[in-house]
Design a protein around this motif. Structure first.
Motif, PDB file in Angstrom:
ATOM      1  N   TYR A 122      55.961  43.977  30.406  1.00  0.00           N
ATOM      2  CA  TYR A 122      56.582  44.463  31.638  1.00  0.00           C
ATOM      3  C   TYR A 122      55.535  45.005  32.619  1.00  0.00           C
ATOM      4  N   TYR A 123      54.273  44.978  32.237  1.00  0.00           N
ATOM      5  CA  TYR A 123      53.195  45.241  33.197  1.00  0.00           C
ATOM      6  C   TYR A 123      52.743  43.884  33.722  1.00  0.00           C
ATOM      7  N   TRP A 124      52.866  43.689  35.025  1.00  0.00           N
ATOM      8  CA  TRP A 124      52.555  42.397  35.632  1.00  0.00           C
ATOM      9  C   TRP A 124      51.192  42.444  36.303  1.00  0.00           C
ATOM     10  N   ILE A 125      50.397  41.426  36.037  1.00  0.00           N
ATOM     11  CA  ILE A 125      49.094  41.252  36.681  1.00  0.00           C
ATOM     12  C   ILE A 125      49.207  40.049  37.599  1.00  0.00           C
ATOM     13  N   ALA A 126      48.941  40.256  38.881  1.00  0.00           N
ATOM     14  CA  ALA A 126      49.041  39.176  39.869  1.00  0.00           C
ATOM     15  C   ALA A 126      47.647  38.722  40.268  1.00  0.00           C
ATOM     16  N   ASP A 127      47.317  37.476  39.939  1.00  0.00           N
ATOM     17  CA  ASP A 127      46.044  36.877  40.336  1.00  0.00           C
ATOM     18  C   ASP A 127      46.259  36.065  41.603  1.00  0.00           C
ATOM     19  N   ARG A 128      45.539  36.439  42.659  1.00  0.00           N
ATOM     20  CA  ARG A 128      45.550  35.627  43.871  1.00  0.00           C
ATOM     21  C   ARG A 128      44.593  34.469  43.615  1.00  0.00           C
ATOM     22  N   GLN A 129      45.142  33.288  43.394  1.00  0.00           N
ATOM     23  CA  GLN A 129      44.332  32.160  42.966  1.00  0.00           C
ATOM     24  C   GLN A 129      43.220  31.870  43.958  1.00  0.00           C
ATOM     25  N   GLY A 130      42.045  31.568  43.400  1.00  0.00           N
ATOM     26  CA  GLY A 130      40.917  31.238  44.242  1.00  0.00           C
ATOM     27  C   GLY A 130      39.804  32.254  44.140  1.00  0.00           C
ATOM     28  N   ARG A 131      39.162  32.356  42.992  1.00  0.00           N
ATOM     29  CA  ARG A 131      37.954  33.168  42.912  1.00  0.00           C
ATOM     30  C   ARG A 131      36.857  32.431  43.641  1.00  0.00           C
ATOM     31  N   SER A 132      36.034  33.142  44.372  1.00  0.00           N
ATOM     32  CA  SER A 132      35.059  32.463  45.202  1.00  0.00           C
ATOM     33  C   SER A 132      33.652  32.975  44.946  1.00  0.00           C
ATOM     34  N   PHE A 133      32.678  32.081  45.144  1.00  0.00           N
ATOM     35  CA  PHE A 133      31.266  32.408  45.090  1.00  0.00           C
ATOM     36  C   PHE A 133      30.651  32.119  46.457  1.00  0.00           C
ATOM     37  N   LYS A 134      29.677  32.923  46.808  1.00  0.00           N
ATOM     38  CA  LYS A 134      28.938  32.679  48.041  1.00  0.00           C
ATOM     39  C   LYS A 134      27.466  32.924  47.766  1.00  0.00           C
ATOM     40  N   ARG A 135      26.621  31.979  48.142  1.00  0.00           N
ATOM     41  CA  ARG A 135      25.185  32.078  47.886  1.00  0.00           C
ATOM     42  C   ARG A 135      24.489  32.761  49.061  1.00  0.00           C
ATOM     43  N   LEU A 136      23.622  33.732  48.751  1.00  0.00           N
ATOM     44  CA  LEU A 136      22.816  34.430  49.760  1.00  0.00           C
ATOM     45  C   LEU A 136      21.370  33.958  49.624  1.00  0.00           C
ATOM     46  N   ASN A 137      20.919  33.183  50.592  1.00  0.00           N
ATOM     47  CA  ASN A 137      19.592  32.586  50.482  1.00  0.00           C
ATOM     48  C   ASN A 137      18.468  33.512  50.937  1.00  0.00           C
ATOM     49  N   GLU A 138      18.676  34.270  52.007  1.00  0.00           N
ATOM     50  CA  GLU A 138      17.569  34.985  52.642  1.00  0.00           C
ATOM     51  C   GLU A 138      17.461  36.454  52.269  1.00  0.00           C
TER      52      GLU A 138
ATOM     53  N   PHE B 128      17.322  38.243  49.590  1.00  0.00           N
ATOM     54  CA  PHE B 128      16.388  38.637  48.540  1.00  0.00           C
ATOM     55  C   PHE B 128      15.202  37.670  48.442  1.00  0.00           C
ATOM     56  N   ALA B 129      14.942  36.947  49.522  1.00  0.00           N
ATOM     57  CA  ALA B 129      13.876  35.943  49.500  1.00  0.00           C
ATOM     58  C   ALA B 129      12.514  36.567  49.229  1.00  0.00           C
ATOM     59  N   THR B 130      12.272  37.768  49.739  1.00  0.00           N
ATOM     60  CA  THR B 130      10.953  38.392  49.557  1.00  0.00           C
ATOM     61  C   THR B 130      10.672  38.767  48.113  1.00  0.00           C
ATOM     62  N   THR B 131      11.700  38.874  47.293  1.00  0.00           N
ATOM     63  CA  THR B 131      11.512  39.195  45.878  1.00  0.00           C
ATOM     64  C   THR B 131      11.705  37.961  44.986  1.00  0.00           C
ATOM     65  N   GLY B 132      11.807  36.789  45.617  1.00  0.00           N
ATOM     66  CA  GLY B 132      11.945  35.563  44.841  1.00  0.00           C
ATOM     67  C   GLY B 132      13.255  35.450  44.119  1.00  0.00           C
ATOM     68  N   GLN B 133      14.332  35.951  44.718  1.00  0.00           N
ATOM     69  CA  GLN B 133      15.639  35.903  44.091  1.00  0.00           C
ATOM     70  C   GLN B 133      16.683  35.339  45.035  1.00  0.00           C
ATOM     71  N   VAL B 134      17.752  34.859  44.471  1.00  0.00           N
ATOM     72  CA  VAL B 134      18.904  34.382  45.232  1.00  0.00           C
ATOM     73  C   VAL B 134      20.119  35.197  44.799  1.00  0.00           C
ATOM     74  N   GLY B 135      20.885  35.669  45.763  1.00  0.00           N
ATOM     75  CA  GLY B 135      22.074  36.456  45.449  1.00  0.00           C
ATOM     76  C   GLY B 135      23.329  35.603  45.441  1.00  0.00           C
ATOM     77  N   PHE B 136      24.264  35.983  44.597  1.00  0.00           N
ATOM     78  CA  PHE B 136      25.564  35.321  44.554  1.00  0.00           C
ATOM     79  C   PHE B 136      26.648  36.388  44.664  1.00  0.00           C
ATOM     80  N   LEU B 137      27.503  36.247  45.648  1.00  0.00           N
ATOM     81  CA  LEU B 137      28.650  37.137  45.788  1.00  0.00           C
ATOM     82  C   LEU B 137      29.821  36.513  45.039  1.00  0.00           C
ATOM     83  N   ALA B 138      30.416  37.262  44.153  1.00  0.00           N
ATOM     84  CA  ALA B 138      31.563  36.786  43.383  1.00  0.00           C
ATOM     85  C   ALA B 138      32.726  37.741  43.617  1.00  0.00           C
ATOM     86  N   SER B 139      33.883  37.205  43.888  1.00  0.00           N
ATOM     87  CA  SER B 139      35.025  38.075  44.180  1.00  0.00           C
ATOM     88  C   SER B 139      36.324  37.447  43.683  1.00  0.00           C
ATOM     89  N   GLU B 140      37.308  38.319  43.476  1.00  0.00           N
ATOM     90  CA  GLU B 140      38.660  37.874  43.154  1.00  0.00           C
ATOM     91  C   GLU B 140      39.623  38.865  43.778  1.00  0.00           C
TER      92      GLU B 140
END
Length: 403
Positions: free
Chosen positions: A349-365, A367-379
Motif C-alpha cells: 500500500y506504499y506506492w512508488i511512482a517512477d516518472r519513466q525516462g532516466r537521463s544522462f548528460k555528458r559534460l565535456n568541458e 572538468f577538462a583541466t583535470t582530464g575528466q568527463v562528467g556525467f549528470l544522471a537523474s530520475e
C-alpha cells in the motif's frame, strides 16, 4: 548439504545455546551477573556474525549464477531480425543503444544524431535506452529492498490522482416491505507526483578511452548505489518537501499502532503492535526496524518462555519475529524518546511512482583541466503511503532530542 544450510543450522544451534545459557544464569530477581552478561553478549555476537556470513554466501551464489550464464545464444533467426520477426523500435533499438554509449564515450560524436533524436529530452540530455533502464532498475532494487515490497507504478508526466475509499456503506435489517437503507461508499483521492533526484559521476579520459573498461556497468552500479541510498531514506523518513513522504513520517505516514511508555521495548508492546493491524493486512505483513532494535527484541520472550525472535534455518527465508519475516534498514529510526522505531504491515500500500525516462548528460568541458568527463544522471520519483491503516508503527513516548 550446502554450506549455507550448514551455517543456518549452526546458527540455530548457537542461538539455542545462547538462550539456554541466559535462562540458567538468571537469578530469582531476573538479573544476570556482569560476567555472565559478557559471555551472553559474545554468544549473541557469534549468532549475528553467522547471519552476516550467510548473507555473504547467498550474495556470492547470486553472482556465481549470473557469471555462469551463457555469454551468447545460437542464431536461429534471419540477419537483422528479432526472434519473433519484429524489429525493436525507439529507445529499445540496437541502433539507439549503440549511439547512446558512443555519445557517452566520445566527445564529438556526430553520427548519432538521427538515432538519438528519439531520446532527446527537454533538458538537453539523452533518455537511457530501454534495456539499460531495466539494468538501472535492477541496481536500484538491489540497493533499495523496499522497492520489492512496495507497489511500483510508472507515470508519463504530471501528478497522478489515486481514488481512495474513505468509508464503506453498510447493510441493515429492515421490516417486510420496508424501505431499503441508503448507504453509499465515500470516496477521496490523493495525488502522487515526481521529485527530481540527481547525481554527477566523473570518469577519467583514460578510462573512457580504454576499451577494456566497461563504462556501462560502472555507471549502472554507481548510479544505483547513490540514487538507491537516497531513495530508501526518503521512502522511510522523507518529509514530503522536495522528496517522497516516508512511511515513518508523523504526517501522512503510517498510523500509530502502539505507544511504548519507555525506551525499553517489552513483549507486550510488540504483541500489541502485531494485533493493532487488521487481519486482512496482517496476512501479508512483515516488520521493518533498525538493527539496534532487533538486538533489543532478541531478548524478549512470550508468555510461554519462548523467544519471539527466531532464526531462519531454510535457505531463502528471512529471520522472523512472532513468526513474521522482518527487514532492517539504517534509515529506520533507532530506539529513542519520540521516535517511531518499528513498523508492521502490508507495504504494497506504499506506492512508488517512477516518472519513466532516466537521463544522462555528458559534460565535456567542466572538468577538462583535470582530464575528466562528467556525467549528470537523474530520475524523477515519488513515494506515498496510499492507505495509512495498512501499516502500523510502534512509537516511543516522549519528545525527540533537539525537537
Amino acid at each position: 548439504m550446502s554450506q549455507v544450510l550448514e551455517l543456518r543450522e549452526k546458527r540455530a544451534k548457537a542461538w539455542g545455546a545462547a538462550k539456554a545459557f541466559l535462562d540458567t544464569k538468571r537469578t530469582d530477581k531476573g538479573f544476570v551477573s556482569a560476567e555472565d552478561a559478557a559471555t551472553y553478549e559474545k554468544m549473541e555476537n557469534d549468532v549475528m556474525n553467522l547471519g552476516k556470513e550467510i548473507d555473504r554466501l547467498e550474495r556470492q551464489a547470486v553472482i556465481d549464477a549470473e557469471l555462469a550464464k551463457a555469454t551468447s545464444i545460437p542464431i536461429t533467426n534471419k540477419p537483422n531480425g528479432s526472434v519473433d520477426g519484429e524489429t525493436k523500435q525507439g529507445r529499445a533499438s540496437d541502433a539507439y543503444k549503440r549511439a547512446f554509449w558512443d555519445s557517452m564515450r566520445k566527445k564529438n560524436f556526430y553520427d548519432v544524431q538521427n538515432a538519438l533524436t528519439i531520446g532527446t529530452d527537454s533538458e538537453g540530455g539523452y533518455l537511457v535506452p530501454d534495456e539499460y533502464e531495466k539494468k538501472l532498475m535492477e541496481a536500484l532494487e538491489d540497493e533499495v529492498f523496499f522497492r520489492n515490497l512496495a507497489t511500483v507504478i510508472h507515470t508519463s508526466g504530471g501528478d497522478r490522482k489515486i481514488p481512495i475509499v474513505t468509508s464503506k456503506g453498510s447493510a441493515q435489517w429492515i421490516d417486510e416491505n420496508g424501505q431499503f437503507p441508503d448507504s453509499d461508499d465515500a470516496f477521496g483521492q490523493t495525488s502522487i507526483g515526481a521529485y527530481k533526484l540527481a547525481t554527477m559521476i566523473k570518469v577519467s579520459d583514460e578510462l573512457l578511452n580504454d576499451s577494456v573498461f566497461n563504462v556501462e556497468t560502472y555507471i549502472s552500479k554507481e548510479f544505483g548505489r547513490r540514487i538507491g541510498t537516497k531513495e530508501e531514506e526518503a521512502f522511510f523518513v522523507g518529509d514530503g518537501t522536495g522528496k517522497p513522504t516516508g512511511l515513518f513520517h508523523e504526517t501522512n505516514g503510517a498510523d500509530t499502532g502502539v505507544t511504548a511508555a519507555t525506551t525499553a521495548i517489552t513483549f507486550d508492546d510488540v504483541m500489541d503492535l502485531y494485533y493493532s493491524l487488521r487481519v486482512p493486512y496482517r496476512n501479508k505483513a512483515s516488520w521493518l526496524l533498525n538493527d539496534s532494535t532487533v538486538k533489543a527484541i532478541r531478548k524478549l520472550k512470550d508468555g510461554n518462555g519462548n523467544y519471539i525472535w527466531q532464526p531462519s534455518v531454510r535457505e531463502g527465508e528471512p529471520d522472523r519475529i512472532l513468526n513474521r519475516p522482518y527487514r532492517t534498514s539504517i534509515f529506520v529510526p533507532e530506539i529513542a524518546a519520540g521516535n517511531r522505531v518499528m513498523a508492521f504491515g502490508d507495504y504494497s500500500y506504499y506506492w512508488i511512482a517512477d516518472r519513466q525516462g532516466r537521463s544522462f548528460k555528458r559534460l565535456n568541458e567542466l572538468f577538462a583541466t583535470t582530464g575528466q568527463v562528467g556525467f549528470l544522471a537523474s530520475e524523477r520519483v515519488d513515494g506515498k503511503l496510499i492507505l495509512s491503516e495498512a501499516i502500523k508503527t510502534l512509537d516511543i513516548k516522549g519528545t525527540k532530542t533537539g525537537a
